[in-house]
Motif scaffolding. Structure first.
Motif, mmCIF file in Angstrom:
data_model
loop_
_atom_site.group_PDB
_atom_site.id
_atom_site.type_symbol
_atom_site.label_atom_id
_atom_site.label_comp_id
_atom_site.label_asym_id
_atom_site.label_seq_id
_atom_site.Cartn_x
_atom_site.Cartn_y
_atom_site.Cartn_z
ATOM 1 N N PHE A 11 64.724 28.178 57.215
ATOM 2 C CA PHE A 11 64.975 29.538 56.744
ATOM 3 C C PHE A 11 64.427 29.734 55.344
ATOM 4 N N PRO A 12 64.000 30.978 55.048
ATOM 5 C CA PRO A 12 63.394 31.228 53.736
ATOM 6 C C PRO A 12 64.372 31.156 52.566
ATOM 7 N N THR A 13 65.675 31.395 52.824
ATOM 8 C CA THR A 13 66.655 31.382 51.734
ATOM 9 C C THR A 13 67.946 30.711 52.184
ATOM 10 N N TYR A 14 68.741 30.327 51.211
ATOM 11 C CA TYR A 14 70.052 29.737 51.497
ATOM 12 C C TYR A 14 70.937 30.740 52.239
ATOM 13 N N ASN A 15 70.903 32.011 51.811
ATOM 14 C CA ASN A 15 71.743 33.022 52.464
ATOM 15 C C ASN A 15 71.382 33.192 53.934
ATOM 16 N N THR A 92 61.800 37.176 57.475
ATOM 17 C CA THR A 92 60.752 36.654 56.600
ATOM 18 C C THR A 92 61.202 36.882 55.156
ATOM 19 N N GLU A 93 60.476 36.307 54.213
ATOM 20 C CA GLU A 93 60.800 36.554 52.805
ATOM 21 C C GLU A 93 60.676 38.034 52.475
ATOM 22 N N ASP A 94 59.673 38.703 53.044
ATOM 23 C CA ASP A 94 59.526 40.148 52.804
ATOM 24 C C ASP A 94 60.734 40.910 53.327
ATOM 25 N N ASP A 95 61.208 40.553 54.524
ATOM 26 C CA ASP A 95 62.418 41.189 55.062
ATOM 27 C C ASP A 95 63.586 40.994 54.102
ATOM 28 N N LEU A 96 63.775 39.764 53.669
ATOM 29 C CA LEU A 96 64.933 39.427 52.844
ATOM 30 C C LEU A 96 64.891 40.080 51.470
ATOM 31 N N LEU A 109 68.379 42.640 51.461
ATOM 32 C CA LEU A 109 68.879 42.118 52.728
ATOM 33 C C LEU A 109 69.409 40.703 52.540
ATOM 34 N N ASP A 110 68.744 39.906 51.714
ATOM 35 C CA ASP A 110 69.215 38.550 51.448
ATOM 36 C C ASP A 110 70.604 38.560 50.816
#
Length: 189
Positions: A11-15, A92-96, A109-110
Protein backbone atom coordinates in the motif's frame (compact mmCIF):
# COMPACT_ATOMS: atom_id res chain seq x y z
CA UNK A 1 4.12 -3.56 14.53
CA UNK A 2 0.96 -5.64 14.21
CA UNK A 3 0.76 -5.48 10.41
CA UNK A 4 3.36 -7.63 8.70
CA UNK A 5 5.81 -5.71 6.54
CA UNK A 6 4.66 -7.83 3.60
CA UNK A 7 1.20 -6.29 4.07
CA UNK A 8 2.24 -2.66 4.52
CA UNK A 9 4.51 -2.79 1.44
CA UNK A 10 1.46 -3.45 -0.75
CA UNK A 11 0.00 0.00 0.00
CA UNK A 12 1.14 3.55 -0.73
CA UNK A 13 0.56 4.78 2.85
CA UNK A 14 0.25 3.51 6.40
CA UNK A 15 -3.37 4.70 6.54
CA UNK A 16 -4.35 2.74 3.43
CA UNK A 17 -2.55 -0.35 4.77
CA UNK A 18 -4.32 -0.04 8.12
CA UNK A 19 -7.71 0.42 6.42
CA UNK A 20 -7.05 -2.74 4.38
CA UNK A 21 -6.07 -4.60 7.56
CA UNK A 22 -9.32 -3.54 9.23
CA UNK A 23 -11.21 -4.88 6.20
CA UNK A 24 -9.28 -8.14 6.61
CA UNK A 25 -10.39 -8.35 10.26
CA UNK A 26 -13.99 -7.60 9.26
CA UNK A 27 -13.91 -10.23 6.53
CA UNK A 28 -12.64 -12.83 9.01
CA UNK A 29 -15.39 -11.83 11.44
CA UNK A 30 -18.08 -12.20 8.78
CA UNK A 31 -16.69 -15.58 7.77
CA UNK A 32 -16.95 -16.88 11.36
CA UNK A 33 -20.20 -15.09 12.19
CA UNK A 34 -23.52 -16.39 13.40
CA UNK A 35 -25.90 -14.20 11.35
CA UNK A 36 -28.90 -14.04 13.68
CA UNK A 37 -27.12 -13.56 16.99
CA UNK A 38 -27.89 -10.38 18.91
CA UNK A 39 -25.06 -7.83 19.01
CA UNK A 40 -24.20 -5.13 21.52
CA UNK A 41 -25.59 -2.62 18.99
CA UNK A 42 -29.10 -2.08 20.29
CA UNK A 43 -31.73 -3.70 18.09
CA UNK A 44 -29.23 -5.14 15.60
CA UNK A 45 -28.32 -8.73 14.93
CA UNK A 46 -25.07 -9.77 13.24
CA UNK A 47 -26.57 -9.51 9.74
CA UNK A 48 -27.67 -5.93 10.39
CA UNK A 49 -24.20 -4.97 11.64
CA UNK A 50 -22.66 -6.51 8.51
CA UNK A 51 -25.11 -4.58 6.30
CA UNK A 52 -24.27 -1.34 8.14
CA UNK A 53 -20.53 -2.00 7.80
CA UNK A 54 -21.00 -2.61 4.07
CA UNK A 55 -22.92 0.64 3.72
CA UNK A 56 -20.05 2.55 5.34
CA UNK A 57 -17.45 0.69 3.25
CA UNK A 58 -19.42 1.53 0.10
CA UNK A 59 -19.51 5.21 1.08
CA UNK A 60 -15.75 5.15 1.63
CA UNK A 61 -15.17 3.32 -1.66
CA UNK A 62 -17.14 5.98 -3.54
CA UNK A 63 -16.06 9.12 -1.68
CA UNK A 64 -13.53 10.21 -4.31
CA UNK A 65 -15.58 9.28 -7.36
CA UNK A 66 -17.54 11.93 -9.24
CA UNK A 67 -20.21 9.49 -10.41
CA UNK A 68 -20.48 6.79 -7.76
CA UNK A 69 -21.55 3.47 -9.17
CA UNK A 70 -24.90 2.24 -8.01
CA UNK A 71 -25.88 -1.36 -8.27
CA UNK A 72 -28.33 -3.84 -6.89
CA UNK A 73 -27.72 -4.67 -3.27
CA UNK A 74 -25.43 -7.72 -3.18
CA UNK A 75 -25.89 -10.55 -0.72
CA UNK A 76 -24.80 -9.59 2.78
CA UNK A 77 -21.06 -10.04 3.22
CA UNK A 78 -20.20 -10.23 -0.48
CA UNK A 79 -19.18 -6.56 -0.77
CA UNK A 80 -16.72 -7.03 2.09
CA UNK A 81 -15.16 -10.01 0.32
CA UNK A 82 -14.97 -8.13 -3.00
CA UNK A 83 -13.38 -5.10 -1.34
CA UNK A 84 -10.89 -7.32 0.49
CA UNK A 85 -9.87 -8.85 -2.83
CA UNK A 86 -9.61 -5.49 -4.64
CA UNK A 87 -8.15 -3.28 -1.89
CA UNK A 88 -4.50 -3.66 -2.93
CA UNK A 89 -5.28 -2.02 -6.28
CA UNK A 90 -7.93 0.45 -5.06
CA UNK A 91 -5.85 3.46 -3.99
CA UNK A 92 -2.96 5.18 -5.74
CA UNK A 93 -0.91 7.98 -4.21
CA UNK A 94 -2.85 10.44 -6.38
CA UNK A 95 -6.14 9.07 -5.02
CA UNK A 96 -4.90 9.32 -1.45
CA UNK A 97 -3.76 12.93 -1.92
CA UNK A 98 -7.14 13.95 -3.33
CA UNK A 99 -9.25 16.29 -1.16
CA UNK A 100 -12.60 14.79 -0.16
CA UNK A 101 -15.56 15.94 1.90
CA UNK A 102 -15.88 13.36 4.64
CA UNK A 103 -18.17 13.04 7.66
CA UNK A 104 -15.21 14.49 9.62
CA UNK A 105 -14.80 17.52 7.34
CA UNK A 106 -12.63 18.30 4.33
CA UNK A 107 -9.38 16.35 4.26
CA UNK A 108 -7.30 14.16 2.00
CA UNK A 109 -8.59 10.69 1.25
CA UNK A 110 -5.55 9.32 3.09
CA UNK A 111 -6.45 11.31 6.21
CA UNK A 112 -10.03 10.04 5.95
CA UNK A 113 -8.86 6.40 5.71
CA UNK A 114 -6.73 7.14 8.77
CA UNK A 115 -9.94 7.72 10.75
CA UNK A 116 -12.66 5.60 9.14
CA UNK A 117 -10.80 2.30 9.58
CA UNK A 118 -11.84 2.53 13.24
CA UNK A 119 -15.49 2.01 12.22
CA UNK A 120 -14.58 -1.15 10.29
CA UNK A 121 -12.39 -2.42 13.14
CA UNK A 122 -15.15 -1.76 15.72
CA UNK A 123 -17.78 -3.64 13.73
CA UNK A 124 -15.41 -6.60 13.39
CA UNK A 125 -15.45 -6.72 17.19
CA UNK A 126 -19.26 -6.38 17.32
CA UNK A 127 -19.68 -9.35 14.99
CA UNK A 128 -17.16 -11.63 16.69
CA UNK A 129 -18.45 -10.76 20.14
CA UNK A 130 -22.03 -11.67 19.20
CA UNK A 131 -20.82 -14.83 17.45
CA UNK A 132 -18.63 -15.87 20.42
CA UNK A 133 -15.45 -16.19 18.34
CA UNK A 134 -11.98 -14.69 18.74
CA UNK A 135 -11.82 -11.17 17.28
CA UNK A 136 -8.14 -11.41 16.34
CA UNK A 137 -7.67 -7.67 16.93
CA UNK A 138 -4.07 -6.79 17.82
CA UNK A 139 -3.61 -4.78 21.02
CA UNK A 140 -1.52 -2.19 19.15
CA UNK A 141 -4.39 -1.58 16.73
CA UNK A 142 -6.78 -0.94 19.63
CA UNK A 143 -4.30 1.53 21.12
CA UNK A 144 -4.14 3.37 17.78
CA UNK A 145 -7.95 3.39 17.53
CA UNK A 146 -8.22 4.94 20.99
CA UNK A 147 -5.64 7.62 20.16
CA UNK A 148 -7.56 8.52 17.00
CA UNK A 149 -11.01 8.58 18.56
CA UNK A 150 -10.29 10.01 22.03
CA UNK A 151 -9.87 13.62 20.78
CA UNK A 152 -13.18 13.23 18.90
CA UNK A 153 -15.01 11.80 21.92
CA UNK A 154 -17.63 14.53 22.28
CA UNK A 155 -18.53 14.67 18.60
CA UNK A 156 -18.87 10.90 18.26
CA UNK A 157 -21.40 10.31 21.04
CA UNK A 158 -25.08 9.93 20.32
CA UNK A 159 -27.70 7.72 18.71
CA UNK A 160 -26.32 5.67 15.85
CA UNK A 161 -22.73 6.54 16.78
CA UNK A 162 -20.98 5.65 20.06
CA UNK A 163 -22.71 5.52 23.44
CA UNK A 164 -21.21 7.06 26.55
CA UNK A 165 -18.07 5.20 27.63
CA UNK A 166 -18.22 2.37 30.16
CA UNK A 167 -15.80 1.98 33.03
CA UNK A 168 -13.53 -1.02 32.80
CA UNK A 169 -10.86 -2.41 35.08
CA UNK A 170 -9.35 -4.44 32.24
CA UNK A 171 -5.74 -3.87 31.21
CA UNK A 172 -6.50 -5.29 27.75
CA UNK A 173 -6.29 -2.48 25.13
CA UNK A 174 -9.08 -4.01 23.01
CA UNK A 175 -11.43 -4.18 26.01
CA UNK A 176 -10.44 -0.62 26.98
CA UNK A 177 -11.25 0.67 23.48
CA UNK A 178 -14.55 -1.21 23.37
CA UNK A 179 -15.52 0.28 26.76
CA UNK A 180 -14.55 3.71 25.40
CA UNK A 181 -17.02 3.20 22.51
CA UNK A 182 -19.80 2.55 25.00
CA UNK A 183 -20.06 -1.10 24.05
CA UNK A 184 -20.42 -4.05 26.38
CA UNK A 185 -19.95 -7.64 25.37
CA UNK A 186 -23.19 -9.56 24.94
CA UNK A 187 -21.32 -12.39 26.66
CA UNK A 188 -20.55 -10.50 29.89
CA UNK A 189 -22.56 -10.72 33.04
Amino acid sequence: MYMPESHTQKFPTYNSARYAYAIHLLSNAVEKSSPHETTCCEGWDVTEVIEHAEMVLSMVDNINKEDPLTSDKPATGTFIEKLKGDIEQRYTEDDLNQEVTSPFGDMTLDEFLGIIWVDTFTHAWDITDASSVDHGIPSEMAIEAYKIMQPRSKSMRGPGIFNDPHTTTSDDPVEQFIAFTGRKSVNSN
